[in-house]
Design an enzyme around this catalytic site. Sequence first.
Site, PDB file in Angstrom:
ATOM      1  CE  LYS A  75       8.932  85.856 -15.091  1.00  0.00           C
ATOM      2  NZ  LYS A  75       8.047  86.638 -14.202  1.00  0.00           N
ATOM      3  CB  SER A 150       9.938  90.045 -13.560  1.00  0.00           C
ATOM      4  OG  SER A 150       8.919  89.110 -13.232  1.00  0.00           O
ATOM      5  CB  SER A 174       5.896  90.123 -13.077  1.00  0.00           C
ATOM      6  OG  SER A 174       6.861  90.905 -12.438  1.00  0.00           O
TER       7      SER A 174
HETATM    8  N1  GLN Z   1       7.862  94.985 -10.047  1.00  0.00           N
HETATM    9  C1  GLN Z   1       7.579  94.201  -8.889  1.00  0.00           C
HETATM   10  C2  GLN Z   1       8.870  93.818  -8.205  1.00  0.00           C
HETATM   11  O1  GLN Z   1       9.872  94.243  -8.652  1.00  0.00           O
HETATM   12  C3  GLN Z   1       6.771  92.975  -9.256  1.00  0.00           C
HETATM   13  C4  GLN Z   1       7.559  91.866  -9.824  1.00  0.00           C
HETATM   14  C5  GLN Z   1       6.741  90.638 -10.085  1.00  0.00           C
HETATM   15  O2  GLN Z   1       5.521  90.690 -10.129  1.00  0.00           O
HETATM   16  N2  GLN Z   1       7.425  89.512 -10.184  1.00  0.00           N
HETATM   17  O3  GLN Z   1       8.883  93.119  -7.244  1.00  0.00           O
END
Ligand code: GLN
Length: 498
Positions: A75, A150, A174
């Site tokens: 990532k 994400s 995420s």
């Molecule tokens: N969807 C959540 C956010 O937008 C989690 C994102 C994540 O875990 N990086 O913050």
Amino acid sequence: MHQKSLTELRAALDGKEISASELAQIYLQRIEAAKDLNAFISVDRDLTLAQAKAADALIAQGNAGPLTGLPIAHKDVFVTRDWASTAGSKMLENYASPFDATVVERLGRAGMVTLGKTNMDEFAMGSSNENSHFGAVKNPWDLKAVPGGSSGGSAAAVAARLAPAATGTDTGGSIRQPASFTGITGIKPTYGRVSRFGMIAFASSLDQGGPMAQTAADCATLLNAMASFDERDSTSLQREDEDYTRYLGQRWSGDDAAKPLAGLRIGMPKEYFGPGLADDVRAAIDAALKQYEALGATLVEVSLPKTELSIPVYYIIAPAEASSNLSRFDGVRYGHRAAHYTDLLDMYKKSRAEGFGPEVKRRILVGTYVLSHGYYDAYYLQAQKIRRIIARDFQEAFSHCDVIMGPVAPTVAWNLGEKADDPVQMYLADIYTLSTSLAGLPGMSVPCGFGAGANAKRPVGLQIVGNYFNEARMLQVADAFQRATDWHQKSPSAPAGV
Ligand code: GLN
């Protein structure tokens, strides 16, 4: 070859059916052919092949470890010396890190071959991968659908078999949610297990790296290499290294019980099965729980009464921390600097206005607001108090069960564009993953079926949550399911261009 899990690829390498270099070439070719998915931000063939060649040399010398020569994608939130490190942001578009993140370094030392850097929501903020400066990622199962976020690029890459494994990070879901949306397996370890050093920060008290792969067994092998105490990360846990594969294939209770999971108590939080859960997801989760009963487990109802509050609590704490973490991007120390400005303040303003996308700006505004004098007590402090209660509620639930199970998300993957202009709708979809993160508990997603009707091609993930430091047991529970089912072996029939 590309359909194989890491475990199977290991056997192929050991049996000299293929070399690490040939393996890397297969995946590089697939990545090239599946460009339309937009799963990768950077690929560098020569760098990858040089790593593969070095791995082949180790294998030839008889010095191969369990991961030597196996490919992985990172990532783009993990900094890498050899590839650009963008965090999905224009702010870091051309950023070259002088060092590798601990996770990258450890997997490299284990002999893994980096295939490239995967696309992601900008600074890991999002649930659909539509917040990337480098464009949205498509779900290989259905090109109209989001892959989740994400870590959407990592998830799409593993699902489309462009990589046998990838790294991800999970701040509020995420790793688990994109794994669920793309039919792969992913685990967010206990907070502090995996070093955050070199992981570009979003919300430091929540961010946690973890593996994404086809199977729980592969995730366990990857976690062995990824997790460790790191003195360069002040929140890294000082614990003995452990072997996360040690319970795989064993009976839960250790005795001669006829069924492998006899004695396992699975807690079903009643708040995770309320009216907000889509019927097709509910049906897939119910079937998975039945399968667990067939394996010998018993189901018990538990309660996590503050589940709904996890959304406002998370969306106060995470932006608060983000607003502080992102203050380093000022056009001086890192990243984008505006070309035209009048004075220092104007340079800061223009650089940040140009470098950050809309969701990141929204979070900085919210975070700065909730931390400001006069609002701190009303929002931030309250959120911290409820965060404690959420963690306590889990401990109460774990006094009745060994693991908790439920859906990862209320629906299967939605359509690209469907929630892109409605941040609140996007936030609400995180309801089942946020509390685990707020409590710092380990959680994972295991493929367990598909949606219904128009969603018949969109995967469903079962969420498994364990108590602190219980990853090895959770992986055992996930692996037992994968020995009895084949959801994890399914892959989209024709990912774009391949
Ligand atoms: N969807 C959540 C956010 O937008 C989690 C994102 C994540 O875990 N990086 O913050």
